[in-house]
Scaffold this motif. Structure first.
Motif, PDB file in Angstrom:
ATOM      1  N   ASN A 115       0.847  -1.193   0.000  1.00  0.00           N
ATOM      2  CA  ASN A 115       0.000   0.000   0.000  1.00  0.00           C
ATOM      3  C   ASN A 115       0.885   1.247   0.000  1.00  0.00           C
ATOM      4  O   ASN A 115       1.582   1.495   0.993  1.00  0.00           O
ATOM      5  CB  ASN A 115      -0.897   0.020   1.243  1.00  0.00           C
ATOM      6  CG  ASN A 115      -1.863  -1.136   1.281  1.00  0.00           C
ATOM      7  OD1 ASN A 115      -2.616  -1.364   0.344  1.00  0.00           O
ATOM      8  ND2 ASN A 115      -1.852  -1.891   2.372  1.00  0.00           N
ATOM      9  N   ALA A 127      -3.103   8.289   0.928  1.00  0.00           N
ATOM     10  CA  ALA A 127      -2.597   7.581  -0.254  1.00  0.00           C
ATOM     11  C   ALA A 127      -1.590   8.444  -1.006  1.00  0.00           C
ATOM     12  O   ALA A 127      -1.786   9.655  -1.156  1.00  0.00           O
ATOM     13  CB  ALA A 127      -3.747   7.210  -1.171  1.00  0.00           C
ATOM     14  N   PRO A 129       0.548   9.294  -4.568  1.00  0.00           N
ATOM     15  CA  PRO A 129       0.423   9.087  -6.016  1.00  0.00           C
ATOM     16  C   PRO A 129       1.502   8.139  -6.524  1.00  0.00           C
ATOM     17  O   PRO A 129       2.627   8.142  -6.024  1.00  0.00           O
ATOM     18  CB  PRO A 129       0.615  10.501  -6.579  1.00  0.00           C
ATOM     19  CG  PRO A 129       1.436  11.219  -5.548  1.00  0.00           C
ATOM     20  CD  PRO A 129       1.008  10.648  -4.219  1.00  0.00           C
ATOM     21  N   GLY A 133       0.093   4.248 -11.576  1.00  0.00           N
ATOM     22  CA  GLY A 133      -1.304   4.149 -11.172  1.00  0.00           C
ATOM     23  C   GLY A 133      -1.496   3.499  -9.820  1.00  0.00           C
ATOM     24  O   GLY A 133      -2.344   3.900  -9.035  1.00  0.00           O
ATOM     25  N   SER A 134      -0.705   2.478  -9.523  1.00  0.00           N
ATOM     26  CA  SER A 134      -0.795   1.755  -8.249  1.00  0.00           C
ATOM     27  C   SER A 134       0.490   0.951  -8.070  1.00  0.00           C
ATOM     28  O   SER A 134       1.265   0.769  -9.006  1.00  0.00           O
ATOM     29  CB  SER A 134      -1.994   0.818  -8.248  1.00  0.00           C
ATOM     30  OG  SER A 134      -1.837  -0.199  -9.224  1.00  0.00           O
ATOM     31  N   GLU A 137       0.297  -2.057 -10.373  1.00  0.00           N
ATOM     32  CA  GLU A 137       0.603  -1.744 -11.770  1.00  0.00           C
ATOM     33  C   GLU A 137       2.085  -1.455 -11.954  1.00  0.00           C
ATOM     34  O   GLU A 137       2.665  -1.774 -13.000  1.00  0.00           O
ATOM     35  CB  GLU A 137      -0.234  -0.557 -12.224  1.00  0.00           C
ATOM     36  CG  GLU A 137      -1.707  -0.910 -12.414  1.00  0.00           C
ATOM     37  CD  GLU A 137      -2.566   0.324 -12.643  1.00  0.00           C
ATOM     38  OE1 GLU A 137      -3.075   0.479 -13.753  1.00  0.00           O
ATOM     39  OE2 GLU A 137      -2.718   1.125 -11.689  1.00  0.00           O
ATOM     40  N   HIS A 204      -6.017  -2.434 -13.323  1.00  0.00           N
ATOM     41  CA  HIS A 204      -6.110  -0.979 -13.326  1.00  0.00           C
ATOM     42  C   HIS A 204      -7.091  -0.444 -12.286  1.00  0.00           C
ATOM     43  O   HIS A 204      -7.231   0.770 -12.137  1.00  0.00           O
ATOM     44  CB  HIS A 204      -6.434  -0.443 -14.735  1.00  0.00           C
ATOM     45  CG  HIS A 204      -7.737  -0.899 -15.308  1.00  0.00           C
ATOM     46  ND1 HIS A 204      -7.958  -1.020 -16.669  1.00  0.00           N
ATOM     47  CD2 HIS A 204      -8.893  -1.306 -14.724  1.00  0.00           C
ATOM     48  CE1 HIS A 204      -9.192  -1.455 -16.883  1.00  0.00           C
ATOM     49  NE2 HIS A 204      -9.772  -1.619 -15.721  1.00  0.00           N
ATOM     50  N   HIS A 207      -5.677   0.887  -7.725  1.00  0.00           N
ATOM     51  CA  HIS A 207      -5.351   2.128  -7.006  1.00  0.00           C
ATOM     52  C   HIS A 207      -6.299   2.380  -5.853  1.00  0.00           C
ATOM     53  O   HIS A 207      -5.883   2.646  -4.719  1.00  0.00           O
ATOM     54  CB  HIS A 207      -5.362   3.328  -7.955  1.00  0.00           C
ATOM     55  CG  HIS A 207      -5.373   4.639  -7.239  1.00  0.00           C
ATOM     56  ND1 HIS A 207      -4.274   5.113  -6.548  1.00  0.00           N
ATOM     57  CD2 HIS A 207      -6.361   5.551  -7.054  1.00  0.00           C
ATOM     58  CE1 HIS A 207      -4.579   6.272  -5.991  1.00  0.00           C
ATOM     59  NE2 HIS A 207      -5.829   6.558  -6.278  1.00  0.00           N
ATOM     60  N   GLN A 208      -7.599   2.312  -6.109  1.00  0.00           N
ATOM     61  CA  GLN A 208      -8.541   2.641  -5.043  1.00  0.00           C
ATOM     62  C   GLN A 208      -8.556   1.593  -3.943  1.00  0.00           C
ATOM     63  O   GLN A 208      -8.856   1.893  -2.782  1.00  0.00           O
ATOM     64  CB  GLN A 208      -9.956   2.853  -5.591  1.00  0.00           C
ATOM     65  CG  GLN A 208     -10.572   1.677  -6.312  1.00  0.00           C
ATOM     66  CD  GLN A 208     -10.382   1.770  -7.815  1.00  0.00           C
ATOM     67  OE1 GLN A 208      -9.369   2.298  -8.286  1.00  0.00           O
ATOM     68  NE2 GLN A 208     -11.345   1.276  -8.574  1.00  0.00           N
ATOM     69  N   GLU A 210      -5.798  -0.089  -2.919  1.00  0.00           N
ATOM     70  CA  GLU A 210      -4.627   0.246  -2.109  1.00  0.00           C
ATOM     71  C   GLU A 210      -4.889   1.494  -1.265  1.00  0.00           C
ATOM     72  O   GLU A 210      -4.565   1.544  -0.067  1.00  0.00           O
ATOM     73  CB  GLU A 210      -3.415   0.465  -3.015  1.00  0.00           C
ATOM     74  CG  GLU A 210      -2.979  -0.779  -3.766  1.00  0.00           C
ATOM     75  CD  GLU A 210      -1.932  -0.506  -4.828  1.00  0.00           C
ATOM     76  OE1 GLU A 210      -1.558  -1.451  -5.556  1.00  0.00           O
ATOM     77  OE2 GLU A 210      -1.473   0.654  -4.953  1.00  0.00           O
ATOM     78  N   ALA A 211      -5.487   2.500  -1.883  1.00  0.00           N
ATOM     79  CA  ALA A 211      -5.724   3.769  -1.185  1.00  0.00           C
ATOM     80  C   ALA A 211      -6.704   3.617  -0.031  1.00  0.00           C
ATOM     81  O   ALA A 211      -6.595   4.317   0.987  1.00  0.00           O
ATOM     82  CB  ALA A 211      -6.232   4.823  -2.170  1.00  0.00           C
TER      83      ALA A 211
END
Length: 234
Positions: A115, A127, A129, A133-134, A137, A204, A207-208, A210-211
């Motif tokens: 994370n 979170a 950036p 993207g993550s 990724e 894809h 990201h959300q 992990e965030a």
């Protein structure tokens, strides 16, 4: 079991014989996952930059119960000898660690649970950036010859390590572009009593996921809990 052989999304492969490597296995999250997978009967190799540190963590876990198959090794050895490799390293060393292990991880299913978070005094976690993207990724970009899956982001390290907690009642969101690989990781999550792997979309969408860990950290601090997720109607 191939996708063609599946009758429903709930049909998952038998993963009981798979060996698991944990990169970053001396940290609480990695060590906790190593413990739970070993208790489920898997051969587990804890990886670290220093073999002696990895072995010390393995010895500590192995002392809990006779017959647990846990060993420690340097990261390249842990990656090379394992069927599935979990990445649980600190975010600031994530890319460099994976770049150094491209050869050992080629062809393997790599489960990224990192994370990318920052912490601000008095304001908690947030979170960060990520250019790709993550974290997942980024792993996929670095490990072009591996099958990268994102999972295990919202699992409490404290509960994973607690010998008084027999079951962990939560769902693990599993994301990836390779359905066979995500099915396998869902099945691995289900090897931990109380846990269930739930497909959460393609990589894809990581990201959300992990965030959201930052939100869970805030909840847990506020309510003095170890909250996870349950997905309804699935």
């Amino acid at each position: 079991m191939t996708e063609q052989q599946q009758k429903t999304p709930y049909d998952l492969p038998d993963v009981s014989g798979l060996s698991i490597g944990i990169l970053g296995g001396t940290g609480d999250q990695g060590k906790g996952l190593a413990r739970r997978f070993a208790l489920a009967g898997h051969a587990v190799t804890i990886g670290s930059r220093r073999a002696e540190r990895a072995q010390a963590a393995a010895d500590e876990l192995a002392a809990e119960r006779a017959g647990l198959r846990i060993s420690g090794a340097e990261n390249p050895v842990a990656a090379g000898r394992s069927d599935v490799v979990v990445v649980a390293v600190p975010w600031d060393g994530h890319k460099a660690t994976l770049e150094s292990l491209r050869a050992e991880l080629a062809g393997k299913i790599v489960v990224d649970c990192v994370n990318p978070l920052g912490f601000e005094k008095g304001k908690g976690a947030f979170a960060l950036p990520v250019e790709e993207g993550s974290a997942a990724e980024q792993a996929a970009a670095v490990l072009a010859d591996s099958r990268v899956v994102a999972a295990f982001h919202h699992v409490s390290a404290k509960l994973l390590l607690d010998p008084g907690v027999d079951e962990m009642e939560l769902d693990v969101l599993v994301l990836g572009n390779d359905r066979e690989a995500t099915d396998l990781v869902q099945a691995l999550a289900g090897r931990i009593p109380g846990m269930r792997g739930v497909y959460g979309g393609r990589l894809h969408n990581a990201h959300q996921v992990e965030a959201f860990t930052a939100n869970l950290i805030s909840m847990n601090r506020r309510y003095k809990a170890h909250a996870g997720l349950r997905i309804t109607d699935v």
